[in-house]
Design an enzyme around this catalytic site. Structure first.
Site, PDB file in Angstrom:
ATOM      1  N   LEU A 123       0.815  -1.214  -0.129  1.00 55.55           N
ATOM      2  CA  LEU A 123      -0.032  -0.047  -0.022  1.00 55.55           C
ATOM      3  C   LEU A 123       0.808   1.249  -0.024  1.00 55.55           C
ATOM      4  O   LEU A 123       0.728   2.075  -0.920  1.00 55.55           O
ATOM      5  CB  LEU A 123      -0.897  -0.135   1.267  1.00 55.55           C
ATOM      6  N   ASP A 124       1.719   1.282   1.047  1.00 49.52           N
ATOM      7  CA  ASP A 124       2.322   2.580   1.315  1.00 49.52           C
ATOM      8  C   ASP A 124       3.749   2.031   1.951  1.00 49.52           C
ATOM      9  O   ASP A 124       3.754   2.025   3.175  1.00 49.52           O
ATOM     10  CB  ASP A 124       1.747   3.648   2.194  1.00 49.52           C
ATOM     11  N   PRO A 125       4.810   1.472   1.027  1.00 52.48           N
ATOM     12  CA  PRO A 125       4.900   1.984  -0.211  1.00 52.48           C
ATOM     13  C   PRO A 125       4.271   0.669  -1.138  1.00 52.48           C
ATOM     14  O   PRO A 125       4.084  -0.405  -0.734  1.00 52.48           O
ATOM     15  CB  PRO A 125       6.538   1.674  -0.462  1.00 52.48           C
TER      16      PRO A 125
END
Length: 448
Positions: A123-125
């Site tokens: 997701l993030d990253p």
């Protein structure tokens, strides 16, 4: 039948196991917790669980030799060791973690072995990179440049479950979340470098307002945003800022908890100590008598302030024994948070991400927003598990199908990688919604 080895059985692994089994792959989950791995496999004939500890890299070799691709969902400290084994065996590899310099140093060896090690594919990253690059490449294709770029993401409880003084619940271990708040931050805004020391990270949160039930979110900057100017290929931009979303309560409370020292990895012997004693020791109060008044004075707050009520709710002013022996202030805090702030199985979480771009087309400016609003499934997979695991699972599928053919160490920042992953995520109802043609006064980000 292609074979995939997944290392680790943490809270985000299950959606990947399910996806790969449903898509006709043989899946082996290797972890210390075979009971958990077996629950994820759920009796599927193409799944198996094997006992393996991350400290035993020699024991991994015979397991990995049988596979077509290895997914490392272990703590990041193990990724390079796994990568070196994959290079030796000629196996492709996927992770969801940040690329460390030691991993980038393996690029030439990967190319020689004709394999890919695809990192930062969660997701993030992960989705953040892919969705940002889709817009950036669109702007460049239309002869534009990126003048400003803001990117924020938050893994939160759904608004109706953000019902404690912190406006937050954990869908995974609190320790990493609290530790991240001890970082400093650096970003680039309006042509100037902005440095935020750790003690000020939560002092003055920015704000973004969303329509509907989400409402206004606080935001604070993440670590070093400036390096992403090169990663995203937008040299010349005047602003690059990445950060984290939180509901009201988190930033103010954590800011004051950092003042107390309860979030630090500072050694503390909790033997025969209560939580009141703990706070008294940290602030040098001498004794725990009148600890609430002493704490309020130390922080420069009123005793009935919102922060003081939050500290009391969490349990810092109680006479209960800590019972953790020799430990750290951070671990005492995370144990308290675990006892009161974990997302329960009948609650749902929210992952929200928003990129805001100011694009310049030879003097004509346009604001573009790209937004993800994804909710967990009640009594099912959390949003954080789905949004971390499924991009990586899709990447595995695309590599094994020959739809991703690059060789070397990569992030998902090129169209041949990000387009097929984003397109399939949309079929799974994980979608960044893009809004183009907004005016400059519609940026909607309040800072300073």
């Amino acid at each position: 039948m292609k074979k995939v080895l997944i290392l680790g059985a943490g809270l985000v692994v299950k959606p990947m196991v399910t996806y790969l089994l449903e898509n006709g792959y043989e899946v082996t989950v290797a972890s210390r917790r075979t009971v958990v791995s077996e629950q994820m496999i759920d009796g599927h004939p193409n799944g198996r669980a094997v006992a393996w500890d991350a400290s035993d890299m020699n024991g991994l070799r015979p397991i990995a030799m049988e596979q077509d691709l290895v997914v490392s969902l272990l703590p990041y400290i193990y990724h390079v060791q796994v990568a070196k084994l994959c290079i030796e065996l000629g196996k492709n590899m996927v992770t969801t973690s940040y690329v460390k310099p030691e991993m980038m140093e393996l690029d030439d060896e990967c190319k020689q072995k004709e394999i890919i090690i695809l990192n930062e594919c969660g997701l993030d990253p992960g989705i953040d990179h892919m969705s940002a690059m889709r817009v950036i490449d669109h702007v460049k294709a239309n002869n534009g440049t990126i003048e400003e770029f803001y990117s924020f993401c938050g893994a939160l409880p759904a608004p109706e479950y953000a019902d404690n003084p912190f406006g937050y619940k954990f869908s995974w271990s609190p320790r990493g979340v609290v530790m991240a708040g001890n970082n400093s931050a650096k970003y680039y805004r309006h042509g100037k470098v902005v440095d935020i020391p750790t003690e000020n990270l939560f002092a003055k949160p920015g704000k973004v307002n969303f329509e509907g039930k989400i409402g206004t979110l606080d935001l604070y900057p993440n670590r070093d945003s400036i390096s992403y100017i090169d990663i995203y290929g937008i040299k010349g931009t005047k602003t690059m800022m990445r950060g984290t979303f939180r509901f009201k309560g988190w930033c103010e409370n954590i800011h004051n908890m950092k003042k107390l020292g309860v979030t630090l990895e500072k050694e503390y012997d909790s033997t025969n100590k209560t939580y009141k004693d703990f706070i008294a020791d940290l602030i040098g109060a001498g004794c725990s008598c009148g600890i609430e008044e002493k704490t309020a004075k130390f922080l420069g707050l009123e005793k009935d302030s919102t922060v003081m009520k939050s500290l009391k709710w969490l349990g810092y002013f109680e006479d209960n024994q800590i019972n953790l022996g020799k430990t750290t202030a951070l671990d005492i805090t995370t144990e308290l948070m675990k006892s009161k702030m974990m997302l329960s199985k009948n609650e749902i979480d929210l992952c929200i991400m928003q990129h805001t771009f100011v694009a310049d087309y030879n003097g004509k400016k346009e604001v573009i927003k790209s937004t993800l609003e994804d909710y967990g499934i009640k009594n099912g997979d959390t949003s954080i598990a789905r949004t971390v695991a499924l991009p990586a699972a899709i990447a595995v599928k695309m590599i094994l199908e020959g739809k991703i053919t690059e060789k070397g160490v990569f992030r998902p920042t090129i169209p041949t990688i990000y387009n097929p992953i984003l397109d399939e995520l949309e079929t799974l109802n994980i979608k960044m919604v893009e809004t183009h043609g907004l005016s400059i006064d519609e940026i909607g980000i309040e800072l300073d």
